[in-house]
Scaffold this active site. Sequence first.
Site, PDB file in Angstrom:
ATOM      1  N   GLY A  16       0.841  -1.202   0.000  1.00  0.00           N
ATOM      2  CA  GLY A  16       0.000   0.000   0.000  1.00  0.00           C
ATOM      3  C   GLY A  16       0.872   1.247   0.000  1.00  0.00           C
ATOM      4  O   GLY A  16       0.485   2.288   0.551  1.00  0.00           O
ATOM      5  N   GLY A  17       2.033   1.148  -0.644  1.00  0.00           N
ATOM      6  CA  GLY A  17       3.002   2.259  -0.610  1.00  0.00           C
ATOM      7  C   GLY A  17       2.765   3.327  -1.659  1.00  0.00           C
ATOM      8  O   GLY A  17       3.535   4.282  -1.756  1.00  0.00           O
ATOM      9  N   GLY A  20      -1.832   7.260   0.515  1.00  0.00           N
ATOM     10  CA  GLY A  20      -2.121   7.382   1.959  1.00  0.00           C
ATOM     11  C   GLY A  20      -0.877   7.361   2.838  1.00  0.00           C
ATOM     12  O   GLY A  20       0.196   7.854   2.462  1.00  0.00           O
ATOM     13  N   LEU A  21      -1.036   6.768   3.995  1.00  0.00           N
ATOM     14  CA  LEU A  21       0.056   6.762   4.982  1.00  0.00           C
ATOM     15  C   LEU A  21       1.235   5.920   4.500  1.00  0.00           C
ATOM     16  O   LEU A  21       2.388   6.224   4.806  1.00  0.00           O
ATOM     17  CB  LEU A  21      -0.458   6.222   6.333  1.00  0.00           C
ATOM     18  N   ARG A  41      -2.789  -2.425  -5.614  1.00  0.00           N
ATOM     19  CA  ARG A  41      -3.492  -2.991  -6.774  1.00  0.00           C
ATOM     20  C   ARG A  41      -3.500  -2.038  -7.962  1.00  0.00           C
ATOM     21  O   ARG A  41      -3.533  -2.468  -9.098  1.00  0.00           O
ATOM     22  CB  ARG A  41      -4.938  -3.337  -6.383  1.00  0.00           C
ATOM     23  N   ARG A  68      -3.742 -10.234  -1.206  1.00  0.00           N
ATOM     24  CA  ARG A  68      -4.548 -11.442  -0.936  1.00  0.00           C
ATOM     25  C   ARG A  68      -4.096 -12.628  -1.776  1.00  0.00           C
ATOM     26  O   ARG A  68      -4.401 -13.770  -1.468  1.00  0.00           O
ATOM     27  CB  ARG A  68      -6.031 -11.169  -1.248  1.00  0.00           C
ATOM     28  N   SER A 106     -22.306  -8.791   4.760  1.00  0.00           N
ATOM     29  CA  SER A 106     -22.399 -10.071   4.057  1.00  0.00           C
ATOM     30  C   SER A 106     -21.162 -10.902   4.403  1.00  0.00           C
ATOM     31  O   SER A 106     -20.162 -10.365   4.895  1.00  0.00           O
ATOM     32  CB  SER A 106     -22.442  -9.833   2.544  1.00  0.00           C
ATOM     33  N   TYR A 147      -7.791  -0.106  18.220  1.00  0.00           N
ATOM     34  CA  TYR A 147      -8.901  -1.026  18.523  1.00  0.00           C
ATOM     35  C   TYR A 147      -8.537  -2.484  18.239  1.00  0.00           C
ATOM     36  O   TYR A 147      -9.375  -3.363  18.355  1.00  0.00           O
ATOM     37  CB  TYR A 147     -10.228  -0.580  17.870  1.00  0.00           C
ATOM     38  N   ARG A 199     -14.084   6.245   3.609  1.00  0.00           N
ATOM     39  CA  ARG A 199     -14.787   5.015   4.001  1.00  0.00           C
ATOM     40  C   ARG A 199     -15.230   5.004   5.460  1.00  0.00           C
ATOM     41  O   ARG A 199     -16.078   4.215   5.835  1.00  0.00           O
ATOM     42  CB  ARG A 199     -13.904   3.796   3.707  1.00  0.00           C
TER      43      ARG A 199
END
Length: 282
Positions: A16-17, A20-21, A41, A68, A106, A147, A199
């Site tokens: 995820g580079g 965002g963070l 992706r 994934r 779901s 959390y 989101r």
Amino acid sequence: MFKDNLLENKTIVVTGGGSGLGKSMARRFGELGANLVISGRRKEVLEEAAHEFSEKNINVLTCPGDVRKIEDVETMSKKALEKFGTVDALLNNAAGNFISPTEMLSQNAFKAVIDIVLMGTWNCTSVLGKEMIKNKKGNILSIVTTYAWTGSPFVVPSAAAKAGVLAMTRSLAVEWGKYNIRFNAIAPGPFPTKGAWSRLMPPGFDDFEDDMKNKIPMKRFGERHELENLASYLISDGSAYINGEVVTIDGGEWIAGAGEFSDLTKLPESMWKAMADRRKKK
Ligand code: NAP
């Protein structure tokens, strides 16, 4: 804060580079001398980030793929080793999350978050971890959230997955310490990003953001450079003896939520003074 070549000669994979963070932390690692491998992706997002990094003379390899899918992760590892010869550190940052009452989820929605966050972290950890075992050296840092240990309503798949990542971090810190591989985690509080805000902020609840800020003892959200500094320290050899730790960076948010008397921060000065005067009179 750090010497310019803090991360020189290190190759760091950031999942995820490209946005965002993850992008912010990757950029900082690159500025401190690291070679970067960034994955995600969306190919075009990665290429845009790589272009920005290259302009700062940062060596960067883009590896489009889905955490994934084990075959994508194996390809990423192969390409990283071909280009840089070794992988010294992994930042498990890629994640998916959204808010929903749990009874409305779901099976697929629940599974998607678990697959990205928990399975994706495991896929990258296992594939790159095996290379680190061969080298008898490695550093795996994962981004969780506070959390992960308190739990949180409305983000149950994320809470369950991040708790799993934290358990994996602590377990492997012990099991793979003998290979000189260390595992740590960072638990950020709220840091505004396009991804998270789109989101996780309920539309139409304009006060939600202010309410959130007000619950934080420091009355503000985190700033990117603060997270970048913490990640750079934990990914550097300066923290070589830190293993199995989770560092919270949330301005005191979670602990304020847990403290029985935290709401008393709302009392005005005059009321505290009146109470003190009353005690003096007794
Ligand atoms: P973000 O903006 O949504 O970015 C998520 C990144 O992960 C994107 O680059 C995305 O790229 C990548 N990603 C998502 N699914 C993927 C998949 N299946 N395979 C590969 N890459 C994937 O999130 P963020 O706010 O920067 O958060 C970064 C990390 O910090 C996450 O672990 C998050 O849980 C954690 N965190 C954030 C906050 C906050 O306030 N922002 C607070 C606590 C913890 P593609 O879409 O191109 O795949």
